[in-house]
Structures are given as structure tokens and as C-alpha cells.
Design a protein around this motif. Structure first.
Motif, short mmCIF file in Angstrom:
data_model
loop_
_atom_site.label_atom_id
_atom_site.label_comp_id
_atom_site.label_asym_id
_atom_site.label_seq_id
_atom_site.Cartn_x
_atom_site.Cartn_y
_atom_site.Cartn_z
N LEU A 14 0.98 -1.25 -0.17
CA LEU A 14 -0.02 -0.27 -0.27
C LEU A 14 0.90 1.46 0.05
O LEU A 14 0.43 2.39 -0.04
CB LEU A 14 -0.90 -0.19 1.23
N ASP A 15 1.92 0.90 -0.23
CA ASP A 15 3.29 2.07 0.56
C ASP A 15 2.86 3.17 0.93
O ASP A 15 2.95 4.45 0.52
CB ASP A 15 3.16 2.93 -1.41
N THR A 16 2.86 2.72 2.62
CA THR A 16 2.23 3.54 2.75
C THR A 16 2.85 3.30 4.02
O THR A 16 3.65 2.41 4.30
CB THR A 16 0.39 3.93 3.01
N THR A 17 2.72 3.79 5.77
CA THR A 17 2.59 3.65 7.21
C THR A 17 1.67 3.49 7.82
O THR A 17 1.00 3.75 7.97
CB THR A 17 4.36 4.25 7.87
N PHE A 18 2.16 2.30 8.73
CA PHE A 18 1.19 2.58 10.17
C PHE A 18 0.22 3.72 10.80
O PHE A 18 -0.73 4.15 10.24
CB PHE A 18 1.27 1.86 11.28
N TYR A 19 1.53 4.93 11.01
CA TYR A 19 1.38 5.63 10.96
C TYR A 19 0.23 6.76 10.24
O TYR A 19 -0.53 7.87 10.58
CB TYR A 19 2.09 6.51 11.99
N ASP A 20 1.35 6.82 9.30
CA ASP A 20 0.07 7.77 8.18
C ASP A 20 -1.81 6.93 8.14
O ASP A 20 -1.94 8.14 7.70
CB ASP A 20 0.64 8.00 7.07
N ILE A 21 -1.58 6.16 7.35
CA ILE A 21 -3.22 6.07 7.37
C ILE A 21 -3.86 5.70 8.77
O ILE A 21 -4.75 6.19 8.35
CB ILE A 21 -2.73 4.22 6.82
N ILE A 22 -3.72 4.80 9.36
CA ILE A 22 -4.21 5.75 10.57
C ILE A 22 -4.74 6.96 11.42
O ILE A 22 -5.89 7.62 11.20
CB ILE A 22 -3.57 5.05 12.12
N ASN A 23 -3.73 7.72 10.79
CA ASN A 23 -3.59 8.99 11.00
C ASN A 23 -4.83 10.23 9.54
O ASN A 23 -5.33 10.90 9.56
CB ASN A 23 -2.90 10.48 11.17
N THR A 24 -4.68 9.49 8.70
CA THR A 24 -5.73 9.98 7.41
C THR A 24 -6.88 9.33 7.21
O THR A 24 -8.22 10.38 8.11
CB THR A 24 -5.36 9.09 6.22
N TYR A 25 -7.87 8.52 8.78
CA TYR A 25 -8.65 7.92 8.63
C TYR A 25 -8.92 8.98 10.37
O TYR A 25 -10.01 9.47 9.81
CB TYR A 25 -8.42 6.47 9.35
N ARG A 26 -8.01 9.64 10.97
CA ARG A 26 -8.66 10.09 11.96
C ARG A 26 -8.72 11.29 11.17
O ARG A 26 -9.74 12.38 12.12
CB ARG A 26 -7.19 9.90 12.37
N VAL A 27 -8.24 12.22 10.80
CA VAL A 27 -8.46 13.80 9.22
C VAL A 27 -9.99 12.92 8.91
O VAL A 27 -10.58 14.28 9.03
CB VAL A 27 -7.39 13.59 8.80
N GLU A 28 -10.22 12.34 7.80
CA GLU A 28 -11.55 12.25 7.84
C GLU A 28 -12.10 12.09 8.59
O GLU A 28 -13.92 12.70 8.45
CB GLU A 28 -11.36 11.31 6.55
N ALA A 29 -11.84 11.49 10.04
CA ALA A 29 -13.01 11.62 10.90
C ALA A 29 -13.54 13.06 11.35
O ALA A 29 -14.73 13.26 11.60
CB ALA A 29 -12.92 10.79 11.51
N VAL A 30 -12.00 13.61 11.30
CA VAL A 30 -12.43 15.51 11.96
C VAL A 30 -13.09 16.19 11.12
O VAL A 30 -13.82 17.04 11.31
CB VAL A 30 -11.01 15.67 12.59
N LYS A 31 -12.90 15.89 9.59
CA LYS A 31 -13.72 16.66 8.56
C LYS A 31 -14.95 16.57 9.01
O LYS A 31 -15.90 17.56 9.05
CB LYS A 31 -12.93 16.26 7.89
N GLU A 32 -14.78 14.99 8.52
CA GLU A 32 -16.80 14.34 9.31
C GLU A 32 -17.20 15.30 10.32
O GLU A 32 -18.85 16.25 10.01
CB GLU A 32 -16.47 12.63 8.99
N LYS A 33 -16.68 15.53 11.16
CA LYS A 33 -18.05 15.92 12.58
C LYS A 33 -17.31 17.40 12.00
O LYS A 33 -18.71 18.32 12.62
CB LYS A 33 -16.63 15.80 13.82
N LEU A 34 -16.93 18.69 11.44
CA LEU A 34 -16.61 19.65 11.01
C LEU A 34 -17.55 20.41 10.40
O LEU A 34 -18.26 21.03 10.87
CB LEU A 34 -15.49 19.97 10.65
N ARG A 35 -18.20 18.45 9.31
CA ARG A 35 -19.38 19.32 8.43
C ARG A 35 -20.54 19.31 9.79
O ARG A 35 -21.99 19.38 9.03
CB ARG A 35 -19.49 18.64 7.34
N SER A 36 -20.78 18.39 10.64
CA SER A 36 -21.68 18.20 11.78
C SER A 36 -22.43 18.94 12.44
O SER A 36 -21.19 19.91 13.12
CB SER A 36 -21.73 16.63 11.34
N ASP A 37 -23.43 19.56 12.23
CA ASP A 37 -23.95 20.67 13.19
C ASP A 37 -24.19 19.47 14.92
O ASP A 37 -23.99 20.25 15.89
CB ASP A 37 -25.62 20.75 13.35
#
Length: 411
Positions: A345-368
Motif C-alpha cells: 500500500l506504500d504507506t506507514t501505519f502512522y500515516d494511514i491511521i491518521n488519514t482516517y482520523r483526519v477524515e473523521a475530524v472533517k466529517e464532524k466539522l461538517r456536522s451541526d
């Protein structure tokens, strides 16, 4: 005071009209009383700080090999500062008592810092024995140079001819010592960067407060050595400064070791899986890994299980998630999961987990539903452990700071 001056004025130890050692090397320092008072104050602070750090390390409830290595390190530093203090004030007995240990400081500091970094990330059993050869130069120097110089101080007639370079040249040996220490500091910096890379293969959060200071320590130490090399070069080409250059180095060392002591007293070990360290240091890791013989079907199945676990169970919300924890959820071995991420997958454990975390943050920021939450509160809800790692990961993923993204999301 340089070794040349020690050898050339050894008889003064038995002379009741003894003057400060520094006066022989820097004749004008006694005329600079304000500067001498400042240096005296800094040296006293260094002595007290070294005693305090040694005591705190010794009494530490979680004292392990890293703390024990630091105790030895600060004992050498203490002898060096005491020796500088004795030099400044012309205390011959104290100077002689502290000379032999302080004289090998440069030959000990590099290997000690190197082993300290290793001890933070490796198992302690047998670590010192496996790396004892790093201290051979210090032992040789102690026996062949420090002890003979000490004998010469006591008996001015006892001089070993092979020490001619010490008596006639006060620049060659210090320059060699600085180069030796600089090489170890650069080696330690590379080692630390390799371990940091290995940590990204195993941990989902890298708190700069925990380990970023080590890089600063090494860079600061490298700066001290570079400055010392420049001062030696200046003295060689243009003659001595009108004030005590040696004390510049002593003061810089006190600043650096105080930084080390502040952070090192409570520094915990972070053990990395041995296979990750081995893979990270191996030049063949691109060719050989734990899925090198797996079929395309097996790889695809492992990838599907991995993505399903992340989507359905959301383990990335655990701020202490590690590679091993996630591997058990899939289930697979941590070695195979590491190979999947790094090689396929040409990534690291740290990078991919934090990618999912950032997506979760973005989703919550868009939510009322999260309007009443602070940015940091949302980050903690999504698995981030520190503000620093949150801001860094978010900026890397989106190109925007969290506050800029939130502002755009609202608009």
C-alpha cells in the motif's frame, strides 16, 4: 586550560604561590572580574544542576537502563564542570582529583548518548555488552594519555616522549576529539531518525514532547562542537582570544546537559518490535518481506479485511492504537500487516491511521452535532492524542490548518 599548559607548568602544584590554571592560559581573565563572576555563577549552577539531576535519576521510580546510562553521563559532566571550576579558581587538589575523569569526557559523551538512544527503543538485556567496544577509544586514551599526564603533574621530571604532541601542540588533540565526538553525534542523529521511522510503522501517535527533544539535543550538541572547532581554528590561525575560550564550551555544555536532564529524568522506554527495527535498518527490505511469497488473492483478502475493520470497528479512535493491536483485530500477524502497509500500500501505519482520523475530524466539522465542540475536543474524539500531532497530520492531509478548514466548511 590546555593540556600543553598543564604539562609545561606542572611544578606549580607543589608551589605555595600557585595561581589559577586559567591565568596561565588566559593572562587577562583576572582583569575581567565581571566576566569571571559570570562564569563562576554558571559553573556553580552547572554543578548544582548535575547533582540534582543525578539524584532525581537515582530516585526515579521507573529507573531502567536509559536512566542508569544518564546517571553515568551526568557523573562525567559533573567531573568536567568541577574541573573547570577548579581551573577558574586555582584549586590544585580539586583540579587533580577531577582531571582524569573530565579529561576523557569527549571520548565518553558520544558513545554514551548513542547507547542512551539505543536503550530507549531496544531491550535492555545484553545491550551494554554488545556495544562495549564503543568505549575502547576512551579506555585507550585514559591509560595512554590521561594517566601519564596526571603522573607528570605530580612529578615534573616524569614525562613520556610519545606525548610530545600534547606538549608542543594545543590544537591537534582537541580538534581530533571534536571530530570524534561530532562523528558520534551525527551517527546518533541518524540512529534516532531511523528509530523515528520505525515508530511510524508501529505507533499511530508520535508526540514531539516525548521524543522530538532528542533531535533538538543532538542538533544543539552538534552546534556546540562546530563552535568549538571554529574557536580552535581561530586560535590556531590568529592566536588566543583575550578571554577564556575554554569556558565558552563549558557553558554551552551546561546548557545542553540541562536540557537533557530536564527531559531525560522522566523519559520512558518505547520498545519497538525487533522485526520493525531490523526491517528499517535493512537495505534489502524492499526485496524481502513477510508477504513476499503471498499470492495476489491472499494479498487482496488481507487488504479487504484490513479496510473492513477500519470502516466498521473504527479502531483509529483509540489514541493508543498500535500495529500489534490492529493486527489482532483483522486478524493477522503484525509482521504481515506491516508488510501489507509498507510494501503493497506504500504507506506507514502512522500515516494511514491518521488519514482516517483526519477524515473523521472533517466529517464532524461538517456536522451541526459538534458545533459546541472545540477543534481540539473533536481531535481527541477522533483518536488524536496531542494538539501538535493533530495540527501536523491535518495540514499534511488537507493543506489547511484545522481552523482554516472549519472556516471554509462553515462558508
Amino acid at each position: 586550560m590546555g593540556r600543553k599548559e598543564i604539562l609545561n607548568s606542572a611544578q606549580q602544584l607543589t608551589d605555595h604561590s600557585f595561581e589559577p590554571f586559567s591565568a596561565y592560559h588566559y593572562p587577562s581573565i583576572n582583569n575581567l572580574s565581571a566576566m569571571k563572576l559570570l562564569i563562576d555563577f554558571i559553573l556553580v549552577i552547572g554543578i548544582l544542576a548535575s547533582f540534582a539531576i543525578i539524584f532525581l535519576l537515582y530516585k526515579s521510580k521507573k529507573r531502567a537502563l536509559p536512566q542508569n546510562i544518564l546517571i553515568v553521563f551526568f557523573v562525567f559532566i559533573l567531573f568536567y564542570i568541577v574541573n573547570s571550576y577548579a581551573d577558574l579558581h586555582g584549586l590544585p587538589i580539586l583540579y587533580v582529583l577531577s582531571f582524569s575523569i573530565s579529561d576523557i569526557l569527549v571520548w565518553v559523551v558520544g558513545p554514551t548518548l548513542y547507547l542512551y538512544i539505543k536503550s530507549l527503543f531496544n531491550k535492555s538485556e545484553g545491550l551494554l555488552l554488545r556495544h562495549k567496544y564503543h568505549f575502547i577509544p576512551a579506555l585507550i586514551y585514559f591509560v595512554a594519555i590521561s594517566i601519564p599526564i596526571l603522573f607528570h603533574i605530580f612529578d615534573n621530571n616524569k614525562f613520556y616522549d610519545y606525548l610530545w604532541f600534547v606538549r608542543t601542540d594545543d590544537y591537534l588533540l582537541p580538534l581530533l576529539e571534536d571530530i570524534y565526538l561530532l562523528a558520534y553525534l551525527l551517527l546518533s542523529l541518524k540512529l534516532f531518525k531511523d528509530y523515528r521511522s520505525a515508530m511510524k510503522l508501529n505507533y499511530s501517535d508520535l508526540n514531539e514532547d516525548d521524543f522530538g527533544w532528542i533531535k533538538n539535543l543532538l542538533l544543539g550538541s552538534i552546534s556546540v562542537i562546530v563552535i568549538d572547532i571554529l574557536l580552535i581554528s581561530y586560535n590556531f590561525f590568529f592566536g588566543d582570544f583575550y578571554w577564556a575560550v575554554d569556558y565558552i564550551t563549558a557553558i554551552a555544555i551546561i546548557v545542553v546537559v540541562s536540557y537533557l536532564g530536564y527531559h531525560g529524568v522522566n523519559q520512558s522506554k518505547v520498545l519497538l518490535p525487533h522485526f520493525l527495527i531490523k526491517e528499517n535498518f535493512s537495505e534489502e527490505k524492499e526485496k524481502l518481506h513477510h508477504l513476499s511469497n503471498a499470492s495476489e488473492k491472499e494479498l487482496e483478502e488481507l487488504k479487504t479485511r484490513f479496510e473492513r475493520v477500519l470502516k466498521n470497528e473504527k479502531p483509529y479512535l483509540d489514541e493508543d492504537l498500535t500495529l500489534s493491536k490492529l493486527a489482532k483485530l483483522i486478524p493477522t500477524t503484525d509482521k504481515k500487516l506491516s508488510a501489507l502497509l509498507n510494501q503493497h500500500l506504500d504507506t506507514t501505519f502512522y500515516d494511514i491511521i491518521n488519514t482516517y482520523r483526519v477524515e473523521a475530524v472533517k466529517e464532524k466539522l461538517r456536522s451541526d452535532d459538534f458545533d459546541n465542540y472545540t477543534l481540539l475536543g473533536i481531535a481527541y474524539e477522533c483518536g488524536f492524542k496531542s494538539k501538535t500531532s493533530f495540527n501536523r497530520s491535518f495540514k499534511n492531509e488537507t493543506g489547511l490548518s484545522p481552523s482554516e478548514f472549519k472556516k471554509n466548511a462553515i462558508l
